[in-house]
Enzyme design. Sequence first.
Site, PDB file in Angstrom:
ATOM      1  N   SER A 130       0.839  -1.197   0.000  1.00  0.00           N
ATOM      2  CA  SER A 130       0.000   0.000   0.000  1.00  0.00           C
ATOM      3  C   SER A 130       0.880   1.255   0.000  1.00  0.00           C
ATOM      4  O   SER A 130       1.711   1.410  -0.891  1.00  0.00           O
ATOM      5  CB  SER A 130      -0.968  -0.056   1.180  1.00  0.00           C
ATOM      6  OG  SER A 130      -2.031   0.868   1.029  1.00  0.00           O
ATOM      7  N   ASP A 160      -9.611  -5.163  -4.896  1.00  0.00           N
ATOM      8  CA  ASP A 160      -8.738  -4.263  -4.140  1.00  0.00           C
ATOM      9  C   ASP A 160      -9.222  -2.813  -4.209  1.00  0.00           C
ATOM     10  O   ASP A 160      -9.662  -2.341  -5.271  1.00  0.00           O
ATOM     11  CB  ASP A 160      -7.332  -4.340  -4.744  1.00  0.00           C
ATOM     12  CG  ASP A 160      -6.215  -4.042  -3.774  1.00  0.00           C
ATOM     13  OD1 ASP A 160      -6.393  -3.174  -2.916  1.00  0.00           O
ATOM     14  OD2 ASP A 160      -5.159  -4.690  -3.910  1.00  0.00           O
ATOM     15  N   HIS A 201      -7.452  -5.956  -0.537  1.00  0.00           N
ATOM     16  CA  HIS A 201      -6.244  -5.171  -0.302  1.00  0.00           C
ATOM     17  C   HIS A 201      -5.150  -5.920   0.463  1.00  0.00           C
ATOM     18  O   HIS A 201      -4.031  -5.418   0.577  1.00  0.00           O
ATOM     19  CB  HIS A 201      -6.620  -3.900   0.463  1.00  0.00           C
ATOM     20  CG  HIS A 201      -5.595  -2.816   0.427  1.00  0.00           C
ATOM     21  ND1 HIS A 201      -5.043  -2.334  -0.756  1.00  0.00           N
ATOM     22  CD2 HIS A 201      -5.007  -2.091   1.425  1.00  0.00           C
ATOM     23  CE1 HIS A 201      -4.177  -1.386  -0.477  1.00  0.00           C
ATOM     24  NE2 HIS A 201      -4.123  -1.220   0.830  1.00  0.00           N
TER      25      HIS A 201
END
Length: 293
Positions: free
Chosen positions: A104, A244, A271
């Site tokens: 991320s 995601d 995610h």
Amino acid sequence: MPTVAFGAYETWYRVTGRLEQGGRPPVVVIHGGPGSTHDYLLNLAVLADLGWPVVHYDQLGNGASTHLPDQDAGFWTVDLFLAELDNLLEQLGAAGNYVLLGHSWGGMLGARHAAARPPGLRGLVVADAPASYPLWLREAARLRAALPEGVDAALRAHEEAGTTGTEEYFAVMRAYYDRHVCRISPWPREYLASFMEMHNDPTVYYAMNGPSEFHVVGSLRDWSVVEDLPSIDVPTLVVSGRHDEATEATVRPYRDLVPRARWEILEESSHVPHLEEPERFLTLLAEFLLELG
């Protein structure tokens, strides 16, 4: 607890396996947030059983590293966290031979680091990371609009009223998180641990991101690494989930602009595919590491 000095502060780290000169490069794991912790990425330590040492660390302001709740928002910058990463690599003696895995926000940080072409970097893994926050925000608006009727309106009401810190906002927010952040129910313990750490001290998250994954009003709201991507000159594995919040539109610039990148999408994940499809994720990762030699 093992720490390295970072100026007047301390960065906590954990090594699984042995860091040895001439051995396989350690995989240095950069967690997301900004403002999360290493906990939700701990299952990656299994790579040490396959011969790759793994380094986890908590970024400044979070977890077991130095907390600075009274620092103003301007203290928390991309350059600060790049300097912390460089310092960690040097202090651990890993700067001459290492692989980065960023998840991320950590993937964006890893991309910016890699674009400087550090000589010891052998490979890069970008997991579930957007290439820019403007792209992220555009796609978040689209995903929010597709939530069950009334959810987006309730979220907006709280955001406009400034009540994003309430239990009511959190309850409505879960509709997005359960669909696009972590699809496992109940949330895995390691994911919940990071979530609660960030909830207990949201200083960094609020300053740089904002009150939620999809309401980015902090200093990163206009940040992008798109311009950095053509400068990355190491083999790069890009991973994301079909569901995601880092949608295909936000991830595609890595595939298109990093010269030696390949992109794998995990069909049953959002995610955190390393938790949602751990066997598939770890297989892809091990294959990539073997290809690095």
